[in-house]
Each structure stands twice: as structure tokens, then as C-alpha cells.
Scaffold this motif. Structure first.
Motif, mmCIF file in Angstrom:
data_model
loop_
_atom_site.group_PDB
_atom_site.id
_atom_site.type_symbol
_atom_site.label_atom_id
_atom_site.label_comp_id
_atom_site.label_asym_id
_atom_site.label_seq_id
_atom_site.Cartn_x
_atom_site.Cartn_y
_atom_site.Cartn_z
ATOM 1 N N VAL A 38 0.843 -1.207 0.000
ATOM 2 C CA VAL A 38 0.000 0.000 0.000
ATOM 3 C C VAL A 38 0.874 1.252 0.000
ATOM 4 C CG1 VAL A 38 -1.667 1.331 1.336
ATOM 5 C CG2 VAL A 38 -1.983 -1.140 1.071
ATOM 6 N N SER A 39 1.971 1.213 0.774
ATOM 7 C CA SER A 39 2.875 2.381 0.822
ATOM 8 C C SER A 39 3.484 2.646 -0.550
ATOM 9 C CB SER A 39 3.986 2.137 1.859
ATOM 10 O OG SER A 39 3.442 1.964 3.142
ATOM 11 N N ILE A 40 3.948 1.585 -1.212
ATOM 12 C CA ILE A 40 4.525 1.762 -2.552
ATOM 13 C C ILE A 40 3.469 2.270 -3.525
ATOM 14 C CG2 ILE A 40 5.599 0.593 -4.524
ATOM 15 C CD1 ILE A 40 6.895 -1.333 -2.586
ATOM 16 N N GLY A 41 2.249 1.730 -3.433
ATOM 17 C CA GLY A 41 1.169 2.162 -4.315
ATOM 18 C C GLY A 41 0.871 3.650 -4.153
ATOM 19 N N LEU A 93 3.521 -8.479 -3.274
ATOM 20 C CA LEU A 93 3.652 -7.038 -3.476
ATOM 21 C C LEU A 93 2.949 -6.542 -4.739
ATOM 22 C CD1 LEU A 93 7.297 -6.158 -2.370
ATOM 23 C CD2 LEU A 93 5.147 -5.597 -1.235
ATOM 24 N N LEU A 94 3.063 -7.290 -5.833
ATOM 25 C CA LEU A 94 2.514 -6.803 -7.101
ATOM 26 C C LEU A 94 1.004 -6.562 -7.041
ATOM 27 C CD1 LEU A 94 2.834 -5.979 -10.034
ATOM 28 C CD2 LEU A 94 2.544 -8.385 -10.668
ATOM 29 N N PRO A 95 0.185 -7.540 -6.636
ATOM 30 C CA PRO A 95 -1.265 -7.262 -6.644
ATOM 31 C C PRO A 95 -1.670 -6.151 -5.692
ATOM 32 C CG PRO A 95 -0.797 -9.372 -5.577
ATOM 33 C CD PRO A 95 0.477 -8.924 -6.235
ATOM 34 N N ILE A 96 -1.008 -6.068 -4.533
ATOM 35 C CA ILE A 96 -1.382 -5.011 -3.573
ATOM 36 C C ILE A 96 -0.967 -3.646 -4.111
ATOM 37 C CG2 ILE A 96 -1.035 -4.142 -1.238
ATOM 38 C CD1 ILE A 96 -0.470 -7.024 -0.358
ATOM 39 N N THR A 97 0.285 -3.547 -4.589
ATOM 40 C CA THR A 97 0.782 -2.268 -5.103
ATOM 41 C C THR A 97 0.000 -1.824 -6.333
ATOM 42 O OG1 THR A 97 3.007 -2.806 -4.327
ATOM 43 C CG2 THR A 97 2.830 -1.079 -5.985
ATOM 44 N N ARG A 98 -0.206 -2.743 -7.272
ATOM 45 C CA ARG A 98 -0.902 -2.394 -8.510
ATOM 46 C C ARG A 98 -2.338 -1.944 -8.240
ATOM 47 N NH1 ARG A 98 -0.893 -7.243 -12.205
ATOM 48 N NH2 ARG A 98 -2.357 -7.954 -10.611
ATOM 49 N N ASN A 99 -3.037 -2.680 -7.382
ATOM 50 C CA ASN A 99 -4.428 -2.304 -7.094
ATOM 51 C C ASN A 99 -4.514 -0.984 -6.339
ATOM 52 O OD1 ASN A 99 -4.982 -4.815 -8.220
ATOM 53 N ND2 ASN A 99 -6.695 -5.171 -6.841
ATOM 54 N N GLY A 141 -6.804 -6.544 -4.270
ATOM 55 C CA GLY A 141 -5.388 -6.896 -4.345
ATOM 56 C C GLY A 141 -4.946 -7.729 -3.157
ATOM 57 N N LEU A 142 -5.435 -7.383 -1.988
ATOM 58 C CA LEU A 142 -5.094 -8.151 -0.783
ATOM 59 C C LEU A 142 -5.630 -9.579 -0.872
ATOM 60 C CD1 LEU A 142 -5.779 -5.447 1.952
ATOM 61 C CD2 LEU A 142 -3.572 -6.427 1.354
ATOM 62 N N ARG A 143 -6.793 -9.710 -1.491
ATOM 63 C CA ARG A 143 -7.383 -11.049 -1.630
ATOM 64 C C ARG A 143 -6.523 -11.933 -2.533
ATOM 65 N NH1 ARG A 143 -13.599 -12.268 -3.573
ATOM 66 N NH2 ARG A 143 -13.612 -14.497 -3.048
ATOM 67 N N ILE A 144 -6.012 -11.346 -3.627
ATOM 68 C CA ILE A 144 -5.114 -12.103 -4.520
ATOM 69 C C ILE A 144 -3.834 -12.466 -3.776
ATOM 70 C CG2 ILE A 144 -3.777 -11.988 -6.648
ATOM 71 C CD1 ILE A 144 -5.890 -9.999 -7.699
ATOM 72 N N ALA A 145 -3.286 -11.485 -3.030
ATOM 73 C CA ALA A 145 -2.054 -11.714 -2.279
ATOM 74 C C ALA A 145 -2.232 -12.819 -1.239
ATOM 75 C CB ALA A 145 -1.620 -10.424 -1.598
#
Length: 212
Positions: A38-41, A93-99, A141-145
Motif C-alpha cells: 500500500v505504501s509503494i502504491g 507485493l505486485l497485486p497489492i501495489t498495482r491495485n 489486491g489483498l485477496r489475490i495476495a
């Protein structure tokens, strides 16, 4: 008789302890991945020029097969829980950041215009408008992660991380069908329960903030 066999397999393989180990690694990994992702996003939203290179890099990391990634981390972190948790974080990281980035970027302009008309600063618009309206997508995104993390933590049994993966590996090595079935079904059931819990939260957020 079946229940007696089930209890025997459960106690012989210490599946209660293994479940606690499994959920502990899972919880640590998903919490850290959520904070970092989330921070990176949010940072990428404020620095859109570097968004695509960073997301492409995270995408490359995610394309590395999970077992080779665990092996690559062994010289740095050794055997056990640490490389398993690190690998889980990297995969999540990818799904959370991307979403998070996409959610912040695609908030309907009419809400931003209203916020500007009310005199809110850019920071206030981010905190009071963009982030709340992005929550359904961030939850997706969290659900995918969550699914990625559950899979990698299970593979941690290959590198002495403990958890339910250890019971599965032991069952496969000894070709103990009872252990394989009980540990496998229980691991799958846990994943379904956690995914169902995450799905419930996602639906509540969608009802509260809508989808777009």
C-alpha cells in the motif's frame, strides 16, 4: 472408525502445532506485504513517472517460479521461516501495489472536483477521498495476495519452515496416504476459509464505497 483414524493422523503429525506455525508465517507475511504494498502504491501515485518501471519490476519478480525463488533466498536467509516469509512478501507485493496505485488513480473525477470546490488540499483529497474510494480495489489486491501467500507458506515445508507444508512433505516422503489427505485437505480448507473471509470484507467495502 474414520473419525478415530482422522484423530490419529492429526495427533501423529501434530497438525494443531503445524496449523499455528502456518498461520503465524501467513499472518506476518500478509501484514508486512500489505504495509509495504500500500505504501509503494501511494508513493507511485505521487510519482507517476516511475510507476510503470516499478510495477514492471514487481511483475518480473512474480514471474520467478516459487520454488526457485525460495532456493535463491536460502544463501541470504538460511533454512526455515525467514526465506518463506520473504518469498511470500515478494509474491504479494505486485497485486497489492498495482491495485492501490490503480485505485487511487481512477477515482471518479467528479469526487475530486467536489473536494477541490470544498477547499481541500491535495493531501486531504488523498486521505479523505482517494484512499477511502480505493478501498474496494485495494481489498481485491489483498485477496489475490492472500492466495499467493498461502501457497508459498505451504511450500516452505520444503526448506524446514514448518507449518502444514512440513506435514505434507513428510506424508509424501513416507507415502503415507492418510497424512497426505488430511494435511492436504486441511490446508485447502484453510485457504478457502481465508479467501471467503477476505471476499466478505471486499463485498462490504464495495457496498460502502461502490465499484468503478
Amino acid at each position: 472408525m474414520l473419525l478415530t483414524d482422522l484423530v490419529d493422523v492429526w495427533e501423529t503429525n501434530s497438525l494443531t502445532t503445524r496449523t499455528i506455525e502456518h498461520l503465524t508465517m501467513f499472518s506476518i507475511a500478509i501484514v508486512i506485504a500489505s504495509i509495504i504494498g500500500v505504501s509503494i502504491g501511494i508513493y507511485l501515485y505521487s510519482r507517476p513517472r516511475i510507476a510503470h518501471p516499478v510495477l514492471n519490476f514487481l511483475n518480473v519478480v512474480e514471474t520467478i517460479p516459487d520454488i526457485p525463488l525460495l532456493v535463491l533466498l536460502l544463501p541470504i536467509f538460511g533454512l526455515g521461516e525467514e526465506p518463506t516469509i520473504v518469498a511470500s512478501i515478494l509474491y504479494s507485493l505486485l497485486p497489492i501495489t498495482r491495485n492501490t496505485y490503480t485505485g487511487l488513480k481512477e477515482v471518479d473525477q467528479q469526487y475530486i472536483d467536489i473536494a477541490h470546490a470544498m477547499g481541500l488540499s491535495q493531501r486531504e483529497i488523498l486521505m479523505k477521498v482517494r484512499i477511502p474510494l480505493s478501498l474496494p480495489m485495494i481489498a481485491g489486491g489483498l485477496r489475490i495476495a492472500l492466495v499467493f501467500t498461502m501457497g508459498v507458506v505451504t511450500l516452505g515445508g520444503l526448506i524446514a519452515a514448518g507449518g502444514l507444508g512440513a506435514a505434507l512433505i513428510a506424508g509424501i516422503q513416507l507415502y503415507n496416504v492418510g497424512t497426505i489427505l488430511v494435511a492436504g485437505i486441511w490446508t485447502g480448507l484453510l485457504a478457502v476459509i481465508l479467501d471467503g473471509f477476505a471476499g466478505t470484507i471486499e463485498k462490504k467495502l464495495q457496498r460502502r464505497y461502490g465499484t468503478w
